[in-house]
Enzyme design. Structure first.
Site, PDB file in Angstrom:
ATOM      1  N   HIS A   1      10.947  -2.612   0.902  1.00  0.00           N
ATOM      2  CA  HIS A   1      11.657  -1.755  -0.047  1.00  0.00           C
ATOM      3  C   HIS A   1      12.483  -0.759   0.734  1.00  0.00           C
ATOM      4  O   HIS A   1      12.056  -0.299   1.792  1.00  0.00           O
ATOM      5  CB  HIS A   1      10.652  -1.019  -0.947  1.00  0.00           C
ATOM      6  CG  HIS A   1      11.297  -0.450  -2.166  1.00  0.00           C
ATOM      7  ND1 HIS A   1      11.918   0.769  -2.171  1.00  0.00           N
ATOM      8  CD2 HIS A   1      11.442  -0.971  -3.410  1.00  0.00           C
ATOM      9  CE1 HIS A   1      12.414   0.986  -3.374  1.00  0.00           C
ATOM     10  NE2 HIS A   1      12.143  -0.050  -4.142  1.00  0.00           N
TER      11      HIS A   1
ATOM     12  N   ASP B   1       7.799  -6.292  -7.646  1.00  0.00           N
ATOM     13  CA  ASP B   1       8.241  -7.625  -8.067  1.00  0.00           C
ATOM     14  C   ASP B   1       7.326  -8.737  -7.594  1.00  0.00           C
ATOM     15  O   ASP B   1       7.345  -9.831  -8.145  1.00  0.00           O
ATOM     16  CB  ASP B   1       9.661  -7.890  -7.551  1.00  0.00           C
ATOM     17  CG  ASP B   1      10.643  -7.006  -8.258  1.00  0.00           C
ATOM     18  OD1 ASP B   1      10.452  -6.784  -9.455  1.00  0.00           O
ATOM     19  OD2 ASP B   1      11.587  -6.526  -7.622  1.00  0.00           O
TER      20      ASP B   1
END
Ligand code: ACO
Length: 436
Positions: free
Chosen positions: A312, A370
């Site tokens: 991320h 996700d």
């Protein structure tokens, strides 16, 4: 009204010259202060270079705070864990949009307002017929959400606070209807109209899964899981799609056009398309025995293969949403009676191996939200092509809250980054017959 406080000064000197500038250091409530470089070019004749804006605060915002090293996510100051446990999506929408948790009366009013805006103009239905049946639902979303501006002329004046509020209600309410219809269109099934007796999440599931031929009862477990997915994806400060919405909004574009721009940015596999990509990756790997070879491929820079659902831009520790999603994932599968889900088992094994591998540890690559959301959505019977669409439904409130904040910020200007030009210097046109 700016809440930034001057926390000191920073002096920048260009080495080897006597040119220097003293710039203000601005502090917010939480997080590192930022050097105010608005006068940098004027004072020193230089720009800053920050591709991907990783070190640049593009705005002042009171909506969401992330501490990527500590794995903290706050909406208006409230930890995501508490909201996920105690709130529901519509209340979170109110919080994001207005800045405070609502009273019972304010919440009832807001819930009613959102519920009674869920239908879309009948003529908008015809838009769907223009798409091929096999169109990706995100393509349909970009087109149809953008087209809302052509139907709701009465709330396009961005300088009128009431019109901005109506546009926000309309977007929060209508995007799930459009999303469900994009899915129904791909199946060749009739569109299911919204139902005002259902919660936001249950109504969305009903529009996705019901058919006119029989009654469809929404499972409370799935309703709760969908509500949780919506809360966890509601906002994430200045990510790529939100920055896109703000950039479009800074030009004075109407809110429907801005949200359509956000949907387009979300579509990419490095952003909202990641949960769809996680499922594709898992099915490509196929079996746990293939994981070591896959991990080696990921580590090989020439392969351009990424471990989707890992890493991320901001979280360099566990993504707090991933923790909540992981727990919910197990609960949903248990409630649904899914005791043996090969893709989940594969995902867990992949996660175990990646979390102990030096490549991922040294780069601080952890599973993001996700990694798990795709697995839950799959267990809920939602096709992978709809995953990013569901993300867009959830993120609409974040986009619209950030857009409103931008419009209401007196210091906002048109977004216009600079560049460092490395192309050819000025040269003269060469006639075609003289080119070598
Ligand atoms: N798999 C393998 N290697 C990775 C991954 C990954 N998923 N993510 C980052 N890396 C590597 C990079 O190659 C780089 O290695 P290097 O230092 O040897 O060159 C290092 O880790 C640092 O990564 P960056 O690219 O600098 O990280 P950045 O912050 O730019 O990218 C991103 C973040 C785009 C999310 C990236 O991690 C990625 O592509 N992940 C997979 C896609 C994904 O899951 N996206 C969802 C994001 S969450 C969301 O949108 C809700």
């Amino acid at each position: 009204m700016s809440s930034l406080k001057r926390a000191g000064d920073v002096t920048i000197t260009i080495e080897g010259t006597n040119r220097s500038a003293t710039l203000p250091l601005l502090a917010g409530t939480l997080g590192p202060p930022a050097v105010d470089i608005r006068k940098l070019y004027q004072e020193l004749g230089v720009f800053t270079f920050d591709p991907g804006y990783g070190e640049t605060a593009s705005c002042e915002s009171k909506i969401t705070y992330i501490d990527g090293d500590a794995g903290v996510l706050l909406y208006r100051g409230y930890p995501i864990e508490q909201l996920a446990e105690k709130s529901d999506f519509v209340e979170v929408c109110y919080l994001l949009m207005y800045g405070e948790l609502p009273t019972a009366e304010q919440l009832a009013h807001f819930r009613r307002g959102v519920t009674y805006h869920t239908m879309v103009h009948e003529q908008l239905r015809r838009f769907f017929d223009g798409f091929r049946r096999d169109a990706h639902p995100m393509a349909v979303m970009c087109g149809v959400v953008g087209a809302l501006a052509a139907f709701y002329h009465d709330n396009l004046d961005i300088n009128d606070p009431r019109q901005r509020e109506i546009a926000a209600y309309r977007l929060i309410a209508k995007v799930p209807t459009i999303a469900a219809w994009a899915y129904k269109y791909s199946l060749g099934q009739p569109f299911i109209y919204p139902r005002n007796d259902l919660s936001y999440a249950a109504n969305f599931l009903h529009m996705l899964n019901a058919v006119p031929a029989e009654e469809y009862k929404v499972s409370p477990t799935l309703e709760k899981a969908m509500d949780l997915i919506l809360i966890l994806h509601a906002d994430h400060e200045q990510n790529a799609s939100t920055s896109t919405v703000r950039l479009a909004g800074s030009t004075g574009a109407n809110p429907f056009a801005c949200i359509a721009a956000g949907i387009a940015a979300l579509w990419g596999p490095a952003h909202g398309g990641a949960n769809e990509a996680v499922l594709k990756m898992l099915s490509d790997i196929g079996h746990p025995k293939n994981i070591p070879a896959f991990i080696n491929e990921v580590k090989d820079k020439n392969s351009h293969t990424k471990l989707m659902g890992f890493g991320h831009r901001v979280y360099k520790n566990f993504d707090p949403r991933a923790k909540i999603m992981k727990e919910s994932c197990h609960a949903v599968l248990k409630e649904l009676g899914v005791t043996h889900e090969p893709l989940l088992e594969l995902a867990m094994e992949l996660e175990r191996i990646a979390l102990t591998d030096e490549y991922f540890i040294s780069r601080k690559l952890y599973p993001n939200v996700d990694f798990y959301s795709g697995i839950i959505l799959k267990a809920m019977g939602i096709p992978t092509s709809m995953f990013t669409v569901i993300f867009a439904v959830a993120r609409t409130i974040g986009w619209i809250s950030q857009w409103k904040e931008l419009i209401e910020d007196p210091s906002q200007r048109i977004g216009r980054p600079r560049q460092v030009y490395t192309g050819p210097p000025r040269r003269d046109y060469v006639p075609i017959e003289a080119r070598g």
